[in-house]
Motif scaffolding. Structure first.
Motif, short mmCIF file in Angstrom:
data_model
loop_
_atom_site.label_atom_id
_atom_site.label_comp_id
_atom_site.label_asym_id
_atom_site.label_seq_id
_atom_site.Cartn_x
_atom_site.Cartn_y
_atom_site.Cartn_z
N MET A 14 0.86 -1.18 0.00
CA MET A 14 0.00 0.00 0.00
C MET A 14 0.90 1.24 0.00
O MET A 14 1.61 1.50 0.96
N ASN A 15 0.87 1.98 -1.08
CA ASN A 15 1.70 3.17 -1.22
C ASN A 15 0.88 4.39 -0.82
O ASN A 15 -0.02 4.82 -1.55
N ILE A 16 1.17 4.94 0.34
CA ILE A 16 0.42 6.08 0.87
C ILE A 16 1.32 7.31 0.91
O ILE A 16 2.45 7.25 1.42
N LYS A 17 0.84 8.40 0.39
CA LYS A 17 1.56 9.67 0.42
C LYS A 17 0.74 10.68 1.22
O LYS A 17 -0.44 10.90 0.94
N GLN A 18 1.38 11.29 2.21
CA GLN A 18 0.74 12.35 2.99
C GLN A 18 1.23 13.70 2.48
O GLN A 18 2.43 13.93 2.37
N PHE A 19 0.30 14.58 2.18
CA PHE A 19 0.61 15.95 1.76
C PHE A 19 0.25 16.89 2.91
O PHE A 19 -0.81 16.74 3.51
N GLU A 20 1.10 17.87 3.17
CA GLU A 20 0.83 18.80 4.27
C GLU A 20 0.78 20.23 3.76
O GLU A 20 1.63 20.65 2.99
N TYR A 21 -0.24 20.96 4.20
CA TYR A 21 -0.27 22.40 3.97
C TYR A 21 -0.18 23.07 5.35
O TYR A 21 -1.15 23.10 6.11
N LYS A 22 1.01 23.59 5.66
CA LYS A 22 1.33 24.02 7.02
C LYS A 22 0.46 25.17 7.56
O LYS A 22 0.06 25.14 8.73
N PRO A 23 0.17 26.22 6.76
CA PRO A 23 -0.60 27.33 7.36
C PRO A 23 -1.97 26.91 7.91
O PRO A 23 -2.46 27.54 8.85
N LEU A 24 -2.57 25.87 7.35
CA LEU A 24 -3.85 25.39 7.85
C LEU A 24 -3.71 24.05 8.57
O LEU A 24 -4.72 23.44 8.94
N ALA A 25 -2.47 23.62 8.78
CA ALA A 25 -2.20 22.33 9.44
C ALA A 25 -3.06 21.22 8.85
O ALA A 25 -3.64 20.41 9.57
N HIS A 26 -3.13 21.19 7.52
CA HIS A 26 -4.00 20.26 6.81
C HIS A 26 -3.19 19.14 6.18
O HIS A 26 -2.16 19.38 5.55
#
Length: 443
Positions: free
Chosen positions: A1-13
């Protein structure tokens, strides 16, 4: 299972991609879909599914744009009442992603239409919990009293969250990886961890919500001390229920003018030092000079949805980046024009005589614009008046004007916005920003 987490820091998303043998699913995507397209291309995968765990309040999702541009099917709970083409994804529903099976669990509590996605491949399990289960906390239950297809009072949602935590995760293994939609800094909860993921076993041991307790105690803990609700939250729920417009087309139509002036409501994103040297009358200084500044949160707390404004930027080269940031919360539609300033019609902000303030604080009216929860933990100045920044445009006229006014927050970022608001609302009164000098008054 290839999982990629993307982060947008200003909204902690956090958003996610799952790839299995050339097929890809995207979970809770942010407004700009390009990073998901790039990941799909890098993995020779086709995006076949985009899943919404709920209609998010704190950011605008690109689910509809991804559907239109890739043909991917949108999945979400039928309880969401979505106005875009979608497939229902509720208790027992599954999506086959080659070797990976994605199953929906209805997990109401943060919202009535929240789901958790259980991804399984062999003996591996991953949980995409949206705003239901965070690392160290659970989602706040007070955002859906006035918006969304399904409305519910905070007490009803707190009770739903109790039932979710005590019954919905029971049969899942301790080694399940927990991937939430937010981390520390998000206003979708109050005690989120800095960690980007965890295991269900660790959450069962360390997350307060899993501790053995009465329903009444659980609900009281969950309801107590939640942070303020920014103005834009309900607005984003409605956008996400309908589906946002194409990002690039929305940004491209906004006029840009260099070396000019403007009137009316103006948001000036420049560094506070540059702002204080010269800005247009009516400007509010909401800084976006760093990529991690909470610009989106504060513009969405100070400026109300559908309120039109001019955006002042520092350099032409930053125009697209700043419009993209506004689009994260759907505010690009409110921008009349983007401008850089000429040298005409600029006003300066006076500088506080810090030594005089230290010696004679009673000669000033001190305004504390921190959040109520921060002020409850203690004041820096005993006689300071409490006016949280997100309320300041409405409460400014109640501030006494018989003395010069000094505005402070906890570090200086918010006081730049607060002092500029008071400059506009209390015309002719001396307004000073304590800025980062607040550090000298901390015990």
């Amino acid at each position: 299972m290839n999982i990629k987490q993307f982060e947008y820091k200003p909204l902690a998303h956090y958003s996610y991609a799952i790839v299995s043998d050339g097929k890809m699913a995207v979970i809770d995507p942010e407004r700009n879909p390009e990073q998901y397209y790039a990941f799909a291309k890098a993995n020779n995968a086709k995006i076949v599914a985009v899943i919404q765990t709920h209609p998010h309040a704190d950011f605008v999702s690109s689910h509809l744009e991804i559907h239109k541009e890739t043909g991917a099917t949108i999945y979400n709970s039928e309880k969401l009442g979505a106005d875009y083409p979608h497939h229902a994804f509720d208790d027992g529903d599954t999506i086959a992603l080659d070797e990976v099976t994605l199953k929906a669990i209805n997990t109401p509590g943060h919202s009535p239409d929240s789901i958790t996605i259980v991804a399984k491949e062999g003996d591996k399990t991953a949980l995409f919990t949206g705003d239901t289960l965070f690392i160290g906390d659970v989602g706040r239950p007070d955002l859906r009293e006035k918006v969304g297809n399904m409305k519910a009072k905070r007490e009803e949602l707190a009770e739903m969250m109790y039932d979710t935590v005590t019954t919905k995760f029971t049969d899942l293994p301790d080694d399940s990886i927990v991937y939430p939609a937010h981390g520390a800094g998000s206003l979708c909860g109050k005690n989120l961890s800095e960690a980007a993921s965890s295991t269900l076993g660790d959450e069962r041991m360390g997350n307060w919500a899993f501790k053995k307790q009465s329903k009444e105690k659980f609900m009281n803990t969950l309801l107590d001390g939640q942070p303020f609700i920014p103005s834009y939250f309900g607005f984003n729920v409605d956008i996400n229920k309908t589906g946002a417009k194409n990002l690039e087309a929305s940004i491209d139509k906004i006029p840009f003018i260099e070396n000019t002036t403007a009137t009316g409501l103006i948001v000036d994103i420049r560094d506070e030092a540059d702002f204080k040297k010269g800005h247009l009358k009516g400007s509010i200084n909401i800084q976006a000079v760093s990529d991690t500044a909470k610009f989106e949160t504060w513009i969405g707390s100070i400026i109300t949805p559908n309120e039109k404004f001019t955006l002042v930027i520092d350099h032409k080269e930053n125009k697209d980046k700043l419009l993209n940031r506004l689009a994260k919360i759907g505010y690009e539609s409110q921008v009349r024009q983007v401008i850089t300033l000429s040298d005409e019609n600029l006003v300066k902000t006076p500088q506080l005589d810090l030594e005089d303030f230290k010696k004679h604080p009673d000669n000033y009216t001190i305004v504390d614009i921190r959040n109520h929860s921060e002020i409850n933990d203690g004041k820096f100045f005993e006689k300071a008046l409490t006016h949280p920044l997100n309320e300041l445009r409405e409460t400014a006229k109640t501030i006494p004007t018989n003395k010069p006014i000094v505005v402070h927050c906890a570090g200086g970022y918010r006081s730049a916005a607060g002092s500029s608001i008071l400059e506009n609302e209390l015309n002719g009164i001396e307004i000073y920003d304590l800025s980062d000098a607040i550090e000298q008054f901390k015990n």
